[in-house]
Design a protein around this motif. Structure first.
Motif, short mmCIF file in Angstrom:
data_model
loop_
_atom_site.label_atom_id
_atom_site.label_comp_id
_atom_site.label_asym_id
_atom_site.label_seq_id
_atom_site.Cartn_x
_atom_site.Cartn_y
_atom_site.Cartn_z
N ALA A 272 0.82 -1.22 0.00
CA ALA A 272 0.00 0.00 0.00
C ALA A 272 0.85 1.27 0.00
O ALA A 272 0.41 2.32 -0.48
CB ALA A 272 -0.93 0.00 1.21
N ALA A 273 2.07 1.18 0.52
CA ALA A 273 2.92 2.37 0.58
C ALA A 273 3.32 2.87 -0.80
O ALA A 273 3.64 4.05 -0.96
CB ALA A 273 4.17 2.06 1.41
N ARG A 274 3.28 2.00 -1.80
CA ARG A 274 3.70 2.38 -3.15
C ARG A 274 2.53 2.91 -3.99
O ARG A 274 2.75 3.43 -5.07
CB ARG A 274 4.36 1.20 -3.85
N VAL A 275 1.31 2.72 -3.52
CA VAL A 275 0.14 3.15 -4.30
C VAL A 275 -0.79 4.03 -3.47
O VAL A 275 -1.96 4.21 -3.83
CB VAL A 275 -0.62 1.92 -4.84
N ASP A 276 -0.31 4.57 -2.35
CA ASP A 276 -1.20 5.32 -1.46
C ASP A 276 -1.60 6.68 -2.01
O ASP A 276 -2.40 7.39 -1.40
CB ASP A 276 -0.57 5.48 -0.07
N GLU B 148 -5.26 -2.13 -9.61
CA GLU B 148 -4.75 -2.15 -10.98
C GLU B 148 -3.57 -3.11 -11.13
O GLU B 148 -3.50 -3.89 -12.09
CB GLU B 148 -4.32 -0.73 -11.38
N VAL B 149 -2.67 -3.11 -10.16
CA VAL B 149 -1.53 -4.02 -10.18
C VAL B 149 -1.99 -5.47 -10.07
O VAL B 149 -1.52 -6.37 -10.78
CB VAL B 149 -0.54 -3.67 -9.06
N TYR C 103 -6.39 0.55 -2.35
CA TYR C 103 -6.22 1.65 -3.27
C TYR C 103 -6.44 1.19 -4.71
O TYR C 103 -6.29 0.01 -5.05
CB TYR C 103 -4.82 2.24 -3.14
N GLY C 104 -6.78 2.13 -5.55
CA GLY C 104 -6.98 1.82 -6.95
C GLY C 104 -5.73 1.33 -7.64
O GLY C 104 -5.77 0.48 -8.53
#
Length: 282
Positions: free
Chosen positions: A105-109, A128-129, A123-124
């Motif tokens: 989550a830290a990379r897409v927050d 997506e990933v 997260y979106g």
């Protein structure tokens, strides 16, 4: 009862459980049945390897559509094919949701919030990933379906022995070992019918099921031993392994159409990778 009734029923049962039975005649338009098994493996192999390294969703989706088009044109449409075509995207969605939960989550927050439960947030970007990963796995699996749904075990072994120079001692021994699997299925079905006729181990519930399965073990093992002895005697009678090579009764040649199929598949794959160029999105 006619003399041919039980025989035809047994033949139908064996054909239903035997993946090495003769394939029914298909329309000439179903071109995959007439291709060499090695060509059907070599054609999608580069794309399958490259799909491991892509990270977008458009590229695996394009190859998924390509595989579906080849299947719908090249093989006979059946209920099993329809179930596979429906189940594969559903499995991709489930796998994608699973991967999105485990994404960092830290990379897409910085992306949009899809779902939040207490301190946990979906997260979106994570979704997506995850969906891209699920599509990538589905595309790789889909590229294996043309060869899997249009090739028999003996043809693959013959092609490996004839074109790849695999020693026939290895190829046909492996084929004989795999041949035990449908044989076990056929023997188990016969044993079940015999027990049902005699009324053995009737009743419902877990204990009755355990009793039934224990009643299957001894006759199934006896049948397996008899079948293994017959196979060993048949191979010994034909001097299996006595010579460095053997004369093939059924040839599986690598024809011009196999080369054309491989080249066309590689060209289409290269065009898709060139047009989408997924590595630029990393």
């Amino acid at each position: 009862m006619s003399a041919t009734g039980p025989l035809s029923a047994t033949q139908s049962l064996r054909d239903r459980v035997d993946p090495y039975a003769e394939r029914p005649t298909a329309s000439p338009a179903r071109f995959l049945y007439g291709l060499n098994p090695l060509a059907k493996i070599a054609a999608p192999l580069p794309a399958m390897v490259l799909l491991v390294f892509v990270r977008d969703a458009a590229t695996p989706l394009a190859f998924l559509a390509l595989s579906y088009a080849i299947l719908l044109i090249g093989v006979t449409f059946s209920g099993r094919l329809a179930a596979i075509l429906v189940a594969l995207p559903a499995a991709a969605a489930v796998v994608g949701l699973g991967f999105s939960v485990w994404a960092d989550a830290a990379r897409v927050d910085q992306s949009v919030v899809i779902w939040q439960i207490g301190s946990w947030t979906l997260y979106g970007g994570a979704l997506e990933v995850g969906l891209a990963t699920g599509l990538r796995i589905a595309a790789i699996v889909a590229l294996t379906l043309p060869v899997g749904l249009s090739t028999t075990g003996p043809d693959f072994v013959r092609a490996s022995v004839q074109q790849l120079r695999v020693p026939y001692r290895i190829g046909y021994t492996a084929l004989a070992a795999f041949r035990f699997v449908p044989r076990f299925g056929y023997e188990l079905d016969v044993i079940r019918q015999a027990h049902r006729v005699r009324g053995a181990h009737g009743g419902r519930g877990p204990f009755a099921a355990i009793a039934r399965w224990f009643g299957y073990i001894v006759p199934l093992m006896a049948g397996a031993i008899r079948h293994a002895e017959r196979v060993a005697l048949a191979m010994d009678a034909r001097a299996f392994g006595a010579h460095p090579d053997r004369t093939e009764r059924h040839l599986v040649p690598f024809r011009t159409r196999d080369v054309v199929f491989v080249v066309l598949f590689w060209a289409v794959s290269a065009a898709l990778f060139w047009a989408l160029f997924p590595w630029g999105l990393a």
